[in-house]
Scaffold this active site. Structure first.
Site, PDB file in Angstrom:
ATOM      1  CG  ASN A 186     -14.824  13.038 -31.095  1.00  0.00           C
ATOM      2  OD1 ASN A 186     -14.697  12.493 -30.452  1.00  0.00           O
ATOM      3  ND2 ASN A 186     -13.990  13.852 -32.119  1.00  0.00           N
TER       4      ASN A 186
ATOM      5  CB  THR B  22     -18.176  38.055  14.424  1.00  0.00           C
ATOM      6  OG1 THR B  22     -18.404  39.229  16.260  1.00  0.00           O
ATOM      7  CG2 THR B  22     -19.566  37.621  15.052  1.00  0.00           C
TER       8      THR B  22
ATOM      9  CB  THR C  59     -11.073   7.035 -29.141  1.00  0.00           C
ATOM     10  OG1 THR C  59     -11.331   8.101 -29.512  1.00  0.00           O
ATOM     11  CG2 THR C  59     -10.843   5.629 -30.032  1.00  0.00           C
TER      12      THR C  59
ATOM     13  CB  SER D  36      -5.947   9.056  21.954  1.00  0.00           C
ATOM     14  OG  SER D  36      -4.379   9.582  22.631  1.00  0.00           O
ATOM     15  CB  SER D  37      -2.435   4.508  20.283  1.00  0.00           C
ATOM     16  OG  SER D  37      -1.948   5.903  19.641  1.00  0.00           O
TER      17      SER D  37
ATOM     18  CE  LYS E  57      -7.130  13.582  21.867  1.00  0.00           C
ATOM     19  NZ  LYS E  57      -7.977  14.201  20.367  1.00  0.00           N
TER      20      LYS E  57
END
Length: 465
Positions: A134, A179, A98, A310-311, A316
């Site tokens: 509505n 699997t 509303t 990576s830091s 990486k």
């Protein structure tokens, strides 16, 4: 400042604000977050109001001057950006929508009066004529969802096309199947990528079916679907006018009462989006596994390097694109759970929780569209196969002994496999050393034509390795 009044009391509103007292109260009542109502939902509501003004003028319920002013205001709002300053209702709101419906009514009425130098257009009596939140809110919500849906479908098609290209590119690259994360019989990356393409083709078909279900709207049903205060001529025209404005083929719901109170169509659509998200996530999981390493993992695939991983660890690289796809999928699934509960929580003739339903559905569509774009452009299109790794794994895998069982039997083959694993040697060496088979027969069984069961895969051709 100006003073406006409603059934609750009085409130001061900024003099030049296009919104009115109902929108201002919503901001005060629902300080949940700074997230606004989705702009696409606002636009769709404005289109509903424009169609309503046209239909009410045809029925004679709205005079030409007011209809022209309302339509002109709607056109201005659709052409220009008033969203930040005028449409202020928060995304999380009580009242079954509303607040946002009234916000749109107020803005259109105020703008219509400004543009026509008049004070004749009323937000409820004129802009909201023959309507209720509505029926306008869920109709606008469906229109907004249908506007985004083709974009999602287009991205799914792009993904399918990219996967088909990768299947062709790596058609003859034999790899070891797996699997339960354990070695299984061989396949090819052509098979793998085609299987992924088939997966997303089903998603596309599900989205296509959902489109039809969303196109049935309850506009004209007003408060609970009975159509109280809506003229018959208005009801006959409103859906057609809205279809023409939005360029979306909408249809009146078969049962307006049902369409007003029940939200199962949204749960169904959310389930389709969730399924797409789950499939994207599963695909991304596979990409992360197959590209793991590059030295201590599977390393069968090489994903495009997108950023430092990576830091602290130089050089990486992480699979950041599949990772972000996973996270979006988790969010879509979470949104689906909230949609499910919101649909279930409705009572009797109306569901009060449609604001959350549309907020989450529109968010899911947008997230999925953008996510698939990133997945294609930043990952899938640039995937490479490490053919040396794949070849080495296939040639040294004892699982190839599976092809021997029709000849040697399960028990004898099991002994060969156990010895090969224990002695870290090839099954070929054991078979020939124990004179279990002739060399030519063994090589024939181990040929890719037999291992890949070419006769059962007539759609694809596999070059011998």
């Amino acid at each position: 400042m100006r003073v406006e009044r409603d059934c609750v009391g009085e409130l001061e509103i900024e003099e030049d604000a296009l919104f009115g007292i109902n929108a201002a109260r919503a901001v005060r009542n629902f300080p949940i977050s700074n997230e606004p109502v989705n702009p696409l939902l606002i636009i769709s509501l404005i289109e509903v109001k424009k169609a309503a003004a046209m239909s009410n003028h045809i029925s004679g319920a709205l005079d030409g001057t007011k209809a022209k002013a309302i339509i002109a205001a709607c056109n201005t709002l659709l052409d220009e950006d008033y969203k930040q300053n005028a449409f202020i209702v928060p995304a999380f709101q009580g009242g079954a929508g509303t607040s946002v419906n009234m916000n749109v009514n107020e803005v259109i009425a105020n703008l219509a009066n400004r543009q026509s130098n008049s004070q004749k257009v009323h937000p409820n009596d004129d802009v909201n004529l023959a309507q209720s939140t509505n029926d306008t809110f869920p109709t606008a919500g469906k229109v907004a969802l249908l506007k985004l849906l083709p974009k999602v479908q287009s991205k799914v098609l792009d993904l399918i096309e990219t996967l088909d290209k990768k299947a062709t590119e790596f058609n003859d690259v034999v790899k070891l199947g797996r699997t339960q994360l354990q070695d299984a019989v061989p396949t090819t990356f052509g098979n793998s990528f085609r299987a992924y393409a088939s997966l997303f083709k089903r998603d596309y078909k599900r989205l296509e079916r959902a489109k039809d279900n969303l196109s049935f709207v309850n506009i004209g049903g007003t408060a609970i679907g009975t159509g109280l205060n809506a003229d018959d001529i208005y009801q006959k025209n409103i859906v057609g006018k809205l279809s023409s404005i939005t360029r979306i083929p909408l249809k009146p719901a078969d049962n307006l009462i049902d369409a007003t109170q029940n939200c199962d169509v949204f749960v169904e659509f959310s389930g389709v989006l969730k399924t797409l998200a789950v499939n994207l996530s599963k695909f991304s999981n596979d990409l992360r596994l197959l590209s793991s390493g590059p030295q201590a993992g599977l390393a069968e695939l090489r994903l495009p390097a997108r950023q430092a991983g990576s830091s602290i660890m130089p050089g990486k690289i992480n699979p950041v694109i599949p990772e972000v796809v996973n996270q979006v999928a988790f969010q879509v699934v979470g949104n689906d759970a909230a949609i499910t509960m919101a649909a279930e929580g409705g009572q009797l003739e109306l569901n009060a929780f449609e604001p959350l339903i549309f907020r989450n559905l529109l968010q899911n569509e947008s997230y999925l569209e953008n996510t698939i774009t990133a997945l294609i452009e930043n990952c899938v299109a640039g995937i490479e196969v490490n053919q040396d790794v794949c070849k080495n794994e296939v040639e040294n895998s004892v699982i190839l002994a599976t092809a021997l069982t029709p000849v040697l039997g399960y028990q004898v083959t099991t002994k060969v496999v156990k010895r090969a694993l224990k002695e870290h040697c090839s099954i070929r060496k054991i078979i020939l050393s124990e004179n279990l088979m002739e060399e030519a027969d063994f090589d024939n069984l181990m040929g890719s034509s037999n291992l890949l069961h070419q006769a059962k895969n007539k759609n694809y051709s596999f070059a011998k390795q």
